[in-house]
Design a protein around this motif. Structure first.
Motif, PDB file in Angstrom:
ATOM      1  N   HIS A 225     -18.013   5.920 -20.838  1.00 22.65           N
ATOM      2  CA  HIS A 225     -19.310   6.343 -20.992  1.00 22.65           C
ATOM      3  C   HIS A 225     -18.952   7.961 -20.981  1.00 22.65           C
ATOM      4  N   GLU A 226     -18.057   8.468 -21.837  1.00 24.03           N
ATOM      5  CA  GLU A 226     -17.806  10.066 -22.116  1.00 24.03           C
ATOM      6  C   GLU A 226     -19.159  10.543 -22.907  1.00 24.03           C
ATOM      7  N   TYR A 227     -19.795   9.483 -23.504  1.00 25.90           N
ATOM      8  CA  TYR A 227     -21.148  10.124 -24.209  1.00 25.90           C
ATOM      9  C   TYR A 227     -22.141  10.510 -23.294  1.00 25.90           C
ATOM     10  N   ARG A 228     -22.075  10.143 -22.190  1.00 29.29           N
ATOM     11  CA  ARG A 228     -23.181  10.884 -21.158  1.00 29.29           C
ATOM     12  C   ARG A 228     -22.748  12.198 -20.796  1.00 29.29           C
ATOM     13  N   ARG A 229     -21.589  12.641 -20.994  1.00 27.07           N
ATOM     14  CA  ARG A 229     -21.315  13.966 -20.827  1.00 27.07           C
ATOM     15  C   ARG A 229     -21.073  14.943 -21.830  1.00 27.07           C
ATOM     16  N   PHE A 230     -21.124  14.265 -23.206  1.00 30.69           N
ATOM     17  CA  PHE A 230     -21.082  14.994 -24.606  1.00 30.69           C
ATOM     18  C   PHE A 230     -22.473  15.359 -25.059  1.00 30.69           C
ATOM     19  N   SER A 231     -22.697  16.670 -24.827  1.00 31.79           N
ATOM     20  CA  SER A 231     -23.949  17.377 -25.471  1.00 31.79           C
ATOM     21  C   SER A 231     -23.613  18.691 -26.138  1.00 31.79           C
ATOM     22  N   LEU A 232     -24.005  18.778 -27.230  1.00 33.48           N
ATOM     23  CA  LEU A 232     -23.613  19.973 -28.252  1.00 33.48           C
ATOM     24  C   LEU A 232     -23.961  21.194 -27.456  1.00 33.48           C
ATOM     25  N   ALA A 233     -25.336  21.140 -26.761  1.00 32.45           N
ATOM     26  CA  ALA A 233     -25.692  22.442 -25.894  1.00 32.45           C
ATOM     27  C   ALA A 233     -24.866  22.842 -24.966  1.00 32.45           C
ATOM     28  N   THR A 234     -24.047  22.068 -24.462  1.00 31.58           N
ATOM     29  CA  THR A 234     -23.336  22.358 -23.295  1.00 31.58           C
ATOM     30  C   THR A 234     -21.865  22.598 -23.668  1.00 31.58           C
ATOM     31  N   ILE A 235     -21.411  22.674 -25.043  1.00 30.74           N
ATOM     32  CA  ILE A 235     -20.184  22.914 -25.311  1.00 30.74           C
ATOM     33  C   ILE A 235     -19.897  24.485 -25.600  1.00 30.74           C
ATOM     34  N   SER A 236     -18.990  25.034 -24.870  1.00 29.81           N
ATOM     35  CA  SER A 236     -18.773  26.328 -25.010  1.00 29.81           C
ATOM     36  C   SER A 236     -18.223  26.981 -26.515  1.00 29.81           C
ATOM     37  N   LEU A 237     -18.177  28.268 -26.790  1.00 28.61           N
ATOM     38  CA  LEU A 237     -17.477  28.502 -27.985  1.00 28.61           C
ATOM     39  C   LEU A 237     -16.342  28.489 -27.724  1.00 28.61           C
ATOM     40  N   ARG A 238     -15.664  28.707 -26.379  1.00 26.08           N
ATOM     41  CA  ARG A 238     -14.233  28.495 -26.247  1.00 26.08           C
ATOM     42  C   ARG A 238     -13.788  27.334 -26.765  1.00 26.08           C
ATOM     43  N   SER A 239     -14.461  26.105 -26.214  1.00 26.54           N
ATOM     44  CA  SER A 239     -13.967  24.815 -26.678  1.00 26.54           C
ATOM     45  C   SER A 239     -13.900  24.426 -27.903  1.00 26.54           C
ATOM     46  N   TRP A 240     -15.197  25.094 -28.565  1.00 24.58           N
ATOM     47  CA  TRP A 240     -15.326  24.763 -29.970  1.00 24.58           C
ATOM     48  C   TRP A 240     -14.186  25.444 -30.609  1.00 24.58           C
ATOM     49  N   LEU A 241     -13.883  26.685 -30.538  1.00 29.63           N
ATOM     50  CA  LEU A 241     -12.729  27.257 -31.287  1.00 29.63           C
ATOM     51  C   LEU A 241     -11.294  26.777 -30.957  1.00 29.63           C
ATOM     52  N   ALA A 242     -11.352  26.137 -29.536  1.00 26.00           N
ATOM     53  CA  ALA A 242      -9.827  25.418 -29.371  1.00 26.00           C
ATOM     54  C   ALA A 242      -9.746  23.975 -30.075  1.00 26.00           C
ATOM     55  N   LEU A 243     -10.976  23.365 -30.268  1.00 26.60           N
ATOM     56  CA  LEU A 243     -10.766  22.195 -30.888  1.00 26.60           C
ATOM     57  C   LEU A 243     -10.700  22.531 -32.554  1.00 26.60           C
ATOM     58  N   GLY A 244     -11.328  23.469 -32.831  1.00 29.75           N
ATOM     59  CA  GLY A 244     -10.943  23.653 -34.481  1.00 29.75           C
ATOM     60  C   GLY A 244      -9.536  24.179 -34.621  1.00 29.75           C
ATOM     61  N   TYR A 245      -8.710  24.851 -33.622  1.00 33.06           N
ATOM     62  CA  TYR A 245      -7.579  25.112 -33.825  1.00 33.06           C
ATOM     63  C   TYR A 245      -6.834  24.176 -33.653  1.00 33.06           C
ATOM     64  N   LEU A 246      -6.978  23.074 -32.801  1.00 29.55           N
ATOM     65  CA  LEU A 246      -6.271  21.869 -32.839  1.00 29.55           C
ATOM     66  C   LEU A 246      -6.139  21.081 -33.952  1.00 29.55           C
TER      67      LEU A 246
END
Length: 322
Positions: A225-246
């Motif tokens: 049930h990770e989809y319950r905590r997955f929301s584009l609105a709550t993802i920080s810029l740092r997390s987006w940048l880290a994911l892109g880097y990975l």
């Protein structure tokens, strides 16, 4: 990680009569490729920590490997590489050990476990690879260097689990156990991939394994049930940048550099990234995440790097060059 498969033999693609410009280009390529597997792979531990701050961990790993796998698959299709059913079946098994078991646990654990501590536990993989290989072959061959490396390695793991993990706050010890389980799972995948004797272009096999592992990670994340905590609105810029880097650097750039190096140099030389990655991870965790670098961490770092070097050298002596 790659296990040691022989003595260090430095080879270059340029011959003595090669044009100076070609030789210089080759040297630059070599330096950049080694920097990639040394620095980028060492920095991925911190990037994972930043990514899972606001992205559920299994989804983080799944999205990372799905995107990277699709990029590599497109590259393979452009090179007219086509998979066989045997390769697809093997990739499902390898993807489960490498990415679901290995990276899934790592991403989950780094919600609590400091990135430097995680890297030091992961650095124990060569110990597990040697022991699992011996069990699979039913042949125990030892020498003094190997014994010293194994004792030192498990001593460092015990020090990390018994001091650093237990004294680092709630949830860290359980997370550290998960990282250790992931290191074991990745090692099983290495042993399986060797014994499967599966032939094929390494780029294609890697793309298939990434895709298989990513689908398993996304499915597992959905089941818990990770989809319950997955929301584009709550993802920080740092997390987006880290994911892109990975995705771009951790999976595509560094992995491509790794494959190129294996085509031109001995696995032993390429595997030196095993010694450097924990140092980079501990340093970056201290600089950018405020992770404590205690005497225990410094001692554990020295022990685990020394253990890996001893195991590498001891394994090389079991397989002397002919």
């Amino acid at each position: 990680m790659t296990a040691n498969q022989g003595p260090i033999v430095i080879e270059t693609a340029s011959s003595p009569t090669a044009p100076p410009s070609l030789a210089k280009t080759h040297r630059v390529t070599v330096v950049l490729c080694f920097l990639s597997i040394y620095l980028i792979w060492g920095s991925t531990y911190l990037a994972i920590r930043f990514a899972v701050e606001t992205i559920p961990p299994l989804y983080t790993a799944g999205l990372r490997h799905l995107t990277a796998g699709l990029i590599l698959l497109a590259w393979c299709l452009a090179k007219r590489l086509r998979p066989t059913w045997a390769q697809i079946r093997a990739s499902i098994i390898i993807g489960a050990f490498f990415f679901l078991g290995g990276h899934g646990t790592l991403h989950w654990a780094e919600q609590k476990v400091p990135s430097g501590l995680a890297s030091l536990i992961i650095a124990s993989e060569p110990l597990w690879v040697f022991l699992l290989s011996a069990v699979a072959a039913r042949q125990w061959r030892m020498n003094g260097t190997l014994v010293a490396g194994i004792i030192l390695g498990f001593g460092s793991v015990g020090l990390l689990m018994g001091r650093s993990a237990l004294n680092s706050g709630p949830g860290v010890f359980i997370g550290a156990l998960a990282v250790l389980l992931g290191a074991f799972s990745w090692s099983v995948g290495i042993v399986y991939s060797r014994r499967s004797h599966l032939s094929g272009h390494p780029l294609l096999l890697s793309a298939l394994s990434l895709l298989a592992g990513s689908l398993q990670l996304l499915l597992a994340g959905t089941i818990v049930h990770e989809y319950r905590r997955f929301s584009l609105a709550t993802i920080s810029l740092r997390s987006w940048l880290a994911l892109g880097y990975l995705i771009l650097f951790g999976s595509v750039v560094a992995f491509t550099a790794y494959n190129w190096l294996l085509e031109h140099y001995s696995p032993t030389l390429v595997a030196t990234h095993t010694y450097v990655n924990p140092l980079v991870a501990v340093l970056l965790g201290w600089l950018f995440a405020g992770e404590a670098v205690t005497f225990n961490v410094i001692l554990s770092t020295a022990m685990v790097i020394g253990a890996v070097m001893l195991v590498d050298r001891g394994t090389a002596r079991l397989h002397p060059a002919t």
